[in-house]
Design a protein around this motif. Structure first.
Motif, PDB file in Angstrom:
ATOM      1  N   THR A  72       0.847  -1.203   0.000  1.00  0.00           N
ATOM      2  CA  THR A  72       0.000   0.000   0.000  1.00  0.00           C
ATOM      3  C   THR A  72       0.878   1.246   0.000  1.00  0.00           C
ATOM      4  N   GLU A  94      -1.225   6.281   2.364  1.00  0.00           N
ATOM      5  CA  GLU A  94      -2.637   6.510   2.705  1.00  0.00           C
ATOM      6  C   GLU A  94      -3.410   5.207   2.857  1.00  0.00           C
ATOM      7  N   GLY A  95      -2.774   4.078   2.576  1.00  0.00           N
ATOM      8  CA  GLY A  95      -3.434   2.791   2.723  1.00  0.00           C
ATOM      9  C   GLY A  95      -4.023   2.233   1.446  1.00  0.00           C
ATOM     10  N   ARG A  96      -3.844   2.920   0.281  1.00  0.00           N
ATOM     11  CA  ARG A  96      -4.369   2.389  -0.977  1.00  0.00           C
ATOM     12  C   ARG A  96      -3.503   1.219  -1.435  1.00  0.00           C
ATOM     13  N   THR A 144      -1.610  -1.080  -3.780  1.00  0.00           N
ATOM     14  CA  THR A 144      -0.969  -0.958  -5.096  1.00  0.00           C
ATOM     15  C   THR A 144      -0.589  -2.313  -5.668  1.00  0.00           C
ATOM     16  N   ARG A 157      -8.087  -0.335  -4.029  1.00  0.00           N
ATOM     17  CA  ARG A 157      -8.948  -0.238  -2.849  1.00  0.00           C
ATOM     18  C   ARG A 157      -8.110   0.225  -1.652  1.00  0.00           C
ATOM     19  N   ASN A 158      -8.780   0.747  -0.663  1.00  0.00           N
ATOM     20  CA  ASN A 158      -8.094   1.172   0.544  1.00  0.00           C
ATOM     21  C   ASN A 158      -8.078   0.010   1.540  1.00  0.00           C
ATOM     22  N   ASP A 191     -10.615  -0.276   4.289  1.00  0.00           N
ATOM     23  CA  ASP A 191     -11.959  -0.759   3.990  1.00  0.00           C
ATOM     24  C   ASP A 191     -12.093  -2.252   4.245  1.00  0.00           C
ATOM     25  N   ARG A 239     -10.715  -0.154  13.054  1.00  0.00           N
ATOM     26  CA  ARG A 239      -9.997   0.788  12.196  1.00  0.00           C
ATOM     27  C   ARG A 239      -9.229   1.836  12.996  1.00  0.00           C
TER      28      ARG A 239
END
Length: 361
Positions: free
Chosen positions: A39, A42-44, A46, A67-68, A71, A78
């Motif tokens: 990721t 930001e937590g996305r 990759t 996606r993050n 989620d 969280r």
């Protein structure tokens, strides 16, 4: 291509090496049994391994890309995940993190994560690489084991019998009943230097040693009787039932001891009672036969006294015989009372008369 536009060979070699490293990295990523995601800060997501998609429940690892990662975490976890993410960024690595994670269908599982910071060529953090493992079954097994241990402990502590676990010749568990009967504290019994053979009566140690060796070979031992010695020196007669159980990756002996001291004492008293009963039957038979004999002696002595003068020596002898026979009949009545189990008749007795009668005999 002109000579001055030709790519230097060392650059070509480095590019080739980079492509090979990238290929090995992706091959390793797909071969790992744990799920792996990469990721940004930001937590996305990759990049994701095939196993990550299996855990997510999707149809391909590319479905996770973009996606993050937050989620995929249960909303209740969280906040904790955000704190751990900042901590990992500061420390460079995080291990043993546990969250409830979500699948694409909305179901959840318990995941264990480890994460490390990814840095660029300038040593600046650019993201995270994380490994994820589904530990739902493992935790369920641990919970079931913990519940089983708690149930065993509850039953053992409420048992009227003594219960112990012997691991490699050392007592590693003894229930409250053990401590109460044997008179030792838990610290004393469970101490590494305590020799469990000190609890055995000397005449039982050979039998215990033999049973212990057989158990260590894996043999089942039927229940057997042996003697125990309490801390205060009292002897206890007991029956022990033992079984081999798995314990800390090895085998141990689970034992259940039943105190039969009172039962054996009652059995001994019952045997004495049976002997007394048999003696009473024998005494009754003898008393009947003896009474018949005395009746003949007394009867003939009485007839003889009628045939001789009372003042004669013979008359006195016959009177003494008749008197002795009558005393003998009193004795037979006492024997019959004993044989029937009745209480003896108690009455006042003249000591002088008893002495005189004894001297006459």
């Amino acid at each position: 291509m002109a000579d001055d536009e030709r790519v230097p060979e060392n650059v070509v070699a480095e590019l080739r090496e980079l492509r090979e490293l990238a290929a090995r990295y992706r091959g390793l990523l797909q071969a790992l049994p744990d799920a792996v995601t990469v990721t940004d800060l930001e937590g996305r997501i990759t990049e994701a391994s095939a196993q990550a998609d299996v855990l997510w429940g999707g149809t391909g690892s590319k479905g996770l890309v973009g996606r993050n990662a937050f989620d995929q975490i249960d909303p209740e976890d969280r906040g904790k995940a955000a704190i751990n993410m900042r901590r990992a960024l500061e420390q460079g690595v995080a291990r043993g993190l546990q969250y409830r994670l979500l699948r694409i269908d909305g179901s959840s599982y318990l995941g264990e994560l480890g994460a490390a910071v990814v840095r660029d060529a300038g040593d600046r953090p650019v993201g995270f690489i994380a490994s994820i493992r589904d530990i739902t079954r493992r935790e369920a097994a641990v919970r079931a084991l913990r519940e089983s241990e708690e149930q065993f402990r509850t039953l053992a502590e409420r048992s009227p019998n003594m219960i112990f676990i012997n691991h490699a010749g050392r007592i590693v568990y003894a229930n409250e009943r053990c401590l109460e009967v044997m008179g030792y504290s838990a610290e004393e019994l469970l101490a590494p230097e305590f020799d469990f053979r000190n609890l055995m009566a000397p005449d039982s140690r050979g039998m215990i040693d033999t049973a212990f060796v057989r158990h260590m070979r894996g043999d089942d031992i039927p229940p057997y009787e042996y003697g125990l010695v309490c801390k205060d020196g009292r002897r206890i007669d007991a029956i022990v039932t033992t079984r081999l159980i798995p314990f800390r990756g090895n085998r141990a002996i689970l034992g259940i001891i039943t105190d039969i001291t009172d039962r054996k004492r009652m059995e001994s008293e019952l045997q004495k009672s049976d002997k007394l009963e048999s003696l009473g039957v024998l005494a009754g038979g003898i008393a009947h036969d003896f009474n018949n004999t005395l009746a003949v002696v007394a009867g003939n002595a009485s007839l003889g006294r009628r045939l001789v003068p009372a003042a004669s020596d013979l008359g006195q002898i016959l009177a003494d015989i008749e008197h002795a026979a009558m005393q003998g009949r009193q004795l037979t009545r006492q024997l019959l009372t004993f044989a029937k189990g009745g209480a003896p008749v108690k009455r006042p007795l003249s000591i002088s008369a008893l002495v005189r009668d004894t001297l006459d005999l």
